[in-house]
Design an enzyme around this catalytic site. Sequence first.
Site, mmCIF file in Angstrom:
data_model
loop_
_atom_site.group_PDB
_atom_site.id
_atom_site.type_symbol
_atom_site.label_atom_id
_atom_site.label_comp_id
_atom_site.label_asym_id
_atom_site.label_seq_id
_atom_site.Cartn_x
_atom_site.Cartn_y
_atom_site.Cartn_z
ATOM 1 N N CYS A 196 0.793 -1.218 0.000
ATOM 2 C CA CYS A 196 0.000 0.000 0.000
ATOM 3 C C CYS A 196 0.829 1.274 0.000
ATOM 4 C CB CYS A 196 -0.866 0.068 1.257
ATOM 5 S SG CYS A 196 -1.891 -1.361 1.496
ATOM 6 N N ASN A 229 -0.735 1.213 5.863
ATOM 7 C CA ASN A 229 0.206 0.477 5.025
ATOM 8 C C ASN A 229 0.996 -0.447 5.926
ATOM 9 O OD1 ASN A 229 3.473 1.354 3.793
ATOM 10 N ND2 ASN A 229 2.230 -0.362 3.170
ATOM 11 N N GLY A 230 0.976 -1.732 5.622
ATOM 12 C CA GLY A 230 1.774 -2.653 6.418
ATOM 13 C C GLY A 230 0.994 -3.879 6.825
ATOM 14 N N TYR A 251 14.175 -2.138 -4.053
ATOM 15 C CA TYR A 251 13.150 -2.386 -5.069
ATOM 16 C C TYR A 251 11.881 -1.540 -4.954
ATOM 17 C CZ TYR A 251 9.301 -4.819 -7.405
ATOM 18 O OH TYR A 251 8.213 -5.105 -8.158
ATOM 19 N N CYS A 271 13.768 -10.986 5.008
ATOM 20 C CA CYS A 271 13.480 -11.864 3.862
ATOM 21 C C CYS A 271 14.765 -12.440 3.266
ATOM 22 C CB CYS A 271 12.644 -11.142 2.806
ATOM 23 S SG CYS A 271 13.243 -9.528 2.387
ATOM 24 N N CYS A 275 8.145 -12.364 3.758
ATOM 25 C CA CYS A 275 7.964 -11.134 4.534
ATOM 26 C C CYS A 275 6.609 -11.211 5.232
ATOM 27 C CB CYS A 275 7.994 -9.918 3.619
ATOM 28 S SG CYS A 275 7.616 -8.381 4.493
ATOM 29 N N SER A 308 13.331 -1.160 -11.951
ATOM 30 C CA SER A 308 14.091 -0.992 -10.708
ATOM 31 C C SER A 308 15.563 -1.305 -10.901
ATOM 32 C CB SER A 308 13.496 -1.868 -9.610
ATOM 33 O OG SER A 308 13.431 -3.187 -10.052
ATOM 34 N N ASP A 363 19.344 -7.105 -12.025
ATOM 35 C CA ASP A 363 17.961 -7.102 -11.523
ATOM 36 C C ASP A 363 17.997 -6.968 -10.007
ATOM 37 O OD1 ASP A 363 15.232 -7.154 -11.564
ATOM 38 O OD2 ASP A 363 15.038 -9.189 -12.335
ATOM 39 N N GLY A 386 0.799 0.254 -5.149
ATOM 40 C CA GLY A 386 -0.445 -0.502 -5.172
ATOM 41 C C GLY A 386 -1.310 -0.058 -6.328
HETATM 42 S S1 SF4 Z 1 11.134 -8.949 5.486
HETATM 43 FE FE1 SF4 Z 1 12.121 -7.991 3.694
HETATM 44 S S2 SF4 Z 1 10.491 -6.977 2.548
HETATM 45 FE FE2 SF4 Z 1 9.696 -7.465 4.595
HETATM 46 S S3 SF4 Z 1 10.020 -5.600 5.793
HETATM 47 FE FE3 SF4 Z 1 11.809 -6.899 6.138
HETATM 48 S S4 SF4 Z 1 13.282 -6.321 4.525
HETATM 49 FE FE4 SF4 Z 1 11.308 -5.459 3.971
#
Ligand code: SF4
Length: 480
Positions: free
Chosen positions: A15, A116-117, A263, A462, A403, A304, A366, A41
């Site tokens: 979002c 957002n979140g 990204y 992540c 995530c 990106s 990438d 979004g």
């Molecule tokens: S897990 Fe990755 S995408 Fe999710 S908030 Fe942490 S760094 Fe950002």
Amino acid sequence: MMSLPESSSRPYEECGVFGVWGVPDAAALTALGLHALQHRGQESAGIVSFDGNAFHQHKGLGLVGEVFADGDVMSALPGHVAIGHNRYATAGGTHVRNVQPLYADYAFGGLAVAHNGNLTNAKTLRQALVRRGCIFHSAMDTEVFVHLIAISLYNTVIDRLMDAAKQVKGAYSLITLTPDDGMIGLRDPLGVRPLVLGRMPGYEEDNGGWVLASETCALDIIDAEYVRDVEPGEIVVINADGVKSLKPFGDKGRRFCVFEYIYFARPDSILEGKSVYDARTQIGRELARESAIDADVIVPVPDSGVPSALGYAAESGIPFELGIIRNHYVGRTFIEPTDQIRNLGVRMKHSANRSVLEGRRVVLVDDSIVRGTTSRKIVDMVRAAGAKEVHMRITSPPTKHSCFYGIDTPEESKLLAAQHSLEDMRKAIGVDTLAFVSFDGLYQALGYSDRNDGGRNYCDACFSGEYPITLVDKMGKLVQ
Ligand code: SF4
């Protein structure tokens, strides 16, 4: 949080939020702000305005330009204050009832919330609230917040908001609109999701012109000036008295999402004092130093990958070329396509530029590899255009974990890096060599000496699996 469509291969931001206080035509400015945040979004958009007496709202599925195209719609959103929201959702989650901002009537009048979140204890709290008799109308975490505010026993909206914030766990930025207290912004205690404060010049006399937005690119579009980032755990209350700052959580440190730099965010945004464009360029330079390769051209995977590829090219001395051309006019029809169209998705969005690729040794730059399906299609396309060698360089460490903080990633079993060695990934994607930026290299590019130094300030779960906020629902724990 929604899950990605099976064949989707990229993480999606959930979002973008925007709000403006104390200006004429607040809703029109909010529509512009949301337009600048469209990359966060694309499935739905909504605006709630307040004219001093009543709230007005309009929400719909589609891009901001589609939802707010009609002049009658805009003129039905009067007021000097408005908040708005862009949302990404999958086919299963695309319902108007899930479009934000959420508006509710409760004991203190109306309340609108744009969020957002992701709350990591939303399910647990929701079950408890339902047991207490709360009736939910949507599948959104935001509604948990609204119910917590509504049932709180405190006497002011601000105290109720703080009461709610202390019960939730997660990564979020929130903007609320209230009749008496004005516009309120809130960032989670570790500041994982972004929120910036800006101001439009010319409204100082009336203490107006204040803006809250997910990114600074939304300030630029309305000629607002960047004031500062809302601090982790900070509540900013914006009304005729100006901006009041509250810090109910104390200092818990900061763990901003590092993937915003890699990204998600727009490259012209400044987040946490750093230019996203500069961060990407530096990561590209670092990657060139770490994994140099003899090649003829450096080719970004748009969009990106462009700043990072420029950095890689500058550092390596190998020419930067646009070997892949992006079609910017893929309409909304194709964002939630049928399986058949989805399989052609890469060619709808990207075309190989044969004049650059034929007979060349190509380095593709990438930002990440999620499932690997998109990467494979791009590599096949580049080879089909005559590339002699294809090398892939990735500006993030391998994505091995999901995530749970508001970025929609597949479950671990679907992540290529979680299931395969580097060599197996290389084969699966079909490249001659494959390299990811190292953790230390990533943090050096962001201005730190290594991950020990920089990692303390960011979430990189992540990639590392080190989650800075407890995953309450996932662990099946009960929150008291
Ligand atoms: S897990 Fe990755 S995408 Fe999710 S908030 Fe942490 S760094 Fe950002």
